[in-house]
Structure formats: C-alpha cells, structure tokens
Design a protein around this motif. Structure first.
Motif, PDB file in Angstrom:
ATOM      1  N   VAL A 172       0.906  -1.084   0.050  1.00 51.42           N
ATOM      2  CA  VAL A 172      -0.083  -0.255  -0.102  1.00 51.42           C
ATOM      3  C   VAL A 172       1.141   1.239  -0.054  1.00 51.42           C
ATOM      4  O   VAL A 172       1.970   1.176   0.636  1.00 51.42           O
ATOM      5  CB  VAL A 172      -1.019  -0.033   1.199  1.00 51.42           C
ATOM      6  N   GLY A 183      -2.593   5.742  -0.600  1.00 55.81           N
ATOM      7  CA  GLY A 183      -3.343   4.706  -0.034  1.00 55.81           C
ATOM      8  C   GLY A 183      -3.760   3.560  -1.089  1.00 55.81           C
ATOM      9  O   GLY A 183      -4.376   2.496  -0.691  1.00 55.81           O
ATOM     10  N   LYS A 235      -3.346   0.404  -3.595  1.00 57.20           N
ATOM     11  CA  LYS A 235      -2.726  -1.014  -3.426  1.00 57.20           C
ATOM     12  C   LYS A 235      -2.171  -1.225  -4.897  1.00 57.20           C
ATOM     13  O   LYS A 235      -2.689  -0.895  -5.700  1.00 57.20           O
ATOM     14  CB  LYS A 235      -3.669  -1.801  -3.198  1.00 57.20           C
TER      15      LYS A 235
END
Length: 364
Positions: free
Chosen positions: A267, A272, A274
């Motif tokens: 992450v 934030g 992925k």
C-alpha cells in the motif's frame, strides 16, 4: 555544449574493460571523436569500492506534506497532459531545478498519483552534480547501486550507457528474442526506491524509449477472489543474480547481495492505493510455496503485467527530457530498438522510501 562540470574528464577512446579504472583525456579530444556529449558522466566500475550493508532509516514521504491543490507546481504558466487514464502525465512550463521545497513536495504527490511524470526542455542535466543530488535527496536517501557504473566521487549516480563498443543492454539480456524486461529498480533493498529521477544526456534519433506500467491498475483488474489469494503472501527479491553477473564480467560488487521478503501487494503511504509488488528482474519465489506453486502464480502475474497494454505507456525522450516515476507503484523496461552504432547515455538518481507495507484486505 556540455556543462562546465563535464569539461574535467572524458573516457579513453578505446573501450575500457568493466572493472578496470578508466583512463581519461580532454573533453575536446573526446568531442572530436564523437563520444558522449557529457563525458563527466561516463560510467566507471571501480572494483575496489566496498560498502557496508544498508541500514533501516525512518522515511517521511514528502508527498504527505504537499498541498493537494499543488499551487507551487501547477499554475497558469504550466500545462498538464495525461498520457493514459491510468499512468503518465506530461508536465510543461516548469523547471525541476527551480522548484521550491513546497513545489518538490507537490511533485512527489503528483508522481504518486500519476505514477509517471514527464518533464520536457529541462536544464537539469546542466546544473551540476551537487545540485542534482540535493534535489533528489528531497525525496529520500539516495540508493548507491552495488554493481552499475557510477561517477568517481559521486556513487549516487546510476549511469546507463551504450555505444558501439559498450553494448551492455543487449549483453545483459543474453540470447533472447524479446529484449523487454519488466522490473522495479533494486526491489531487493530493505527499503526499495520511491520517487525516482531519470534524465537523458544522449539519445538515439529513433528508439531507446522506456515502457512503464501501473501495478496499481494491474492489481485492480484482478477478481475479488483472486485478490484474496494474494492476501498475506510475501515474495523473495534477490540481488544475487545481479551481483554474480557483475562478478563474471570482472565488475564490482560494492555491497554483498541481499535477499529480502516483501509483500506481494503493498500500500502506498500517500495515496493509500494498493499495488502488486513483483517483477521479473528481482522477484524469485513466494515464501511458503513449493517451487512449482510459486512459479505458477508468479508467471501468471508476470504474464498479466506484460499483456496489459491498456495500463502501459511508452515514454519518449528528447534532449532536456527528465522523467520521474514511483517505483512502489510501477514497473518499467528499457527498449532495445535503437542501432548499436548510436550512443544512449542516461543517468538515474534513486531515492529510497519506506519498508514496504502489506495491504490490508478490502472490506466487503
């Protein structure tokens, strides 16, 4: 004209073997022999250079400090053009060398958001070693490459160089039909790179570009059930093969090679998002899997990345081009489609970032 710092030394006109100290001559003579335009950045490979293992440090990503409006980066004089929906933005009307600390923070944020940023008509190649390094250090401590060519006294520089007598690009890829090799730079480090700077000194008139892909979009394309399969998995990233290749060629191994476990899905600390974190260049096996199981899963993911033309872009270069990418969210490959009689000379500064953090499962 080459910058004043480039007028100090130039490579010998004869090909110097990897691992030997390179003789130097005047830049004037080198120019007459049509060598590199910036001979001070000619790569050297000093086998006596030895460095201790890298140590863990606390990383504070500059993108976290950035004003999301980016007023110090994007203003009425700048133009942005997205290259694709998923990766790549061309930013015109700024000089990297002139950005304030706030502007560099905002650039780090833009690179994280767009994965790749292309700057044109930059003076960056002419501002000198110290200022180039100082700008790159804004993004983190600079990785010193254990085997590549660098500049005497400036181990921070990773120099990429090809000419008719030095065809390292094709030599490294060996007897292969396809020269594409997707990788994320030195992912074997305990703290792999984040925001990376790469600029062009000499570029062939045609070819020699770089392919980039978004490992964020590659992860998004996977089915929810397959994503669950990747949860909690770690893979081993290895520097061993790279070190052995250098040793066999008589080149340096400045730091003993390491193998490091990183999560398959990481992450990003700023966005934030992925992203898959695997690459054919350095990922070797999945922890806890038997060899056939690991090969099966990794080969599927490698194939998925390679086939994803709709989340890939090709960055073209010209004099004055500087590209920045986020190694945490991308993979890239050079393209060996230029004639060997032409010089391709580029330099990379590779700031390291945080220890990769495993992505948490999606909440249904």
């Amino acid at each position: 004209m080459a910058p004043s710092v480039a007028e100090k030394t130039a490579p010998d006109s004869e090909a110097a073997p990897v691992g030997k100290n390179l003789k130097v001559e005047s830049a004037t003579v080198q120019a007459e022999e049509k060598g590199p335009s910036y001979p001070a950045y000619y790569p050297t490979f000093d086998v006596t250079e030895k460095w201790p293992p890298t140590e863990i440090f606390e990383h504070h990503d500059p993108g976290l400090r950035a004003d999301p409006r980016k007023p110090h980066l994007i203003n009425p004089n700048t133009t942005t053009r997205d290259i694709s929906p998923y990766i790549g933005t061309e930013l015109l009307g700024i000089q990297l060398s002139q950005l304030t600390s706030e502007g560099l923070d905002e650039l780090a944020l833009l690179v994280a958001q767009r994965k790749l940023v292309v700057l044109r008509d930059q003076d960056f190649k002419d501002i000198g070693f110290e200022k180039q390094i100082a700008i790159a250090k804004h993004f983190g401590p600079i990785q010193r490459h254990p085997t590549s060519g660098n500049v005497p006294g400036y181990p921070e520089f990773h120099v990429v160089y090809t000419d008719p007598k030095h065809d390292f690009f094709r030599e490294y890829r060996g007897n292969r039909i396809n020269r594409t090799q997707w990788h994320s730079d030195v992912s074997y480090e305990k703290q792999p790179p984040g925001t990376t700077i790469f600029w062009i000194l000499d570029q062939p008139p045609l070819g020699g570009d770089t392919l980039f892909l978004s490992q964020v979009e590659a992860y998004r394309r996977l089915s929810p059930e397959f994503k669950k399969r990747l949860e909690g998995l770690k893979a081993v990233h290895s520097a061993v093969e790279q070190a052995e290749f250098s040793r066999k060629k008589g080149g340096p191994v400045r730091r003993e090679p390491v193998e490091t476990e990183h999560p398959l899905v990481r992450v990003h600390p700023v966005t934030g998002e992925k992203a898959l974190y695997i690459n054919q260049g350095f990922t070797r096996r999945i922890v806890g899997y038997k060899q056939e199981e690991s090969d099966n899963l990794l080969n599927f993911l490698y194939d998925h990345l390679a086939r994803g033309a709709d989340f890939q872009v090709r960055a073209g270069y010209a004099p004055g081009t500087v590209v920045l990418w986020d190694n945490r969210l991308t993979a890239h490959s050079a393209t060996g489609d230029f004639e060997v009689k032409q010089i391709r000379h580029c330099v990379r500064l590779t700031p390291q970032a945080e220890v990769p953090v495993e992505a948490k499962p999606d909440l249904e």
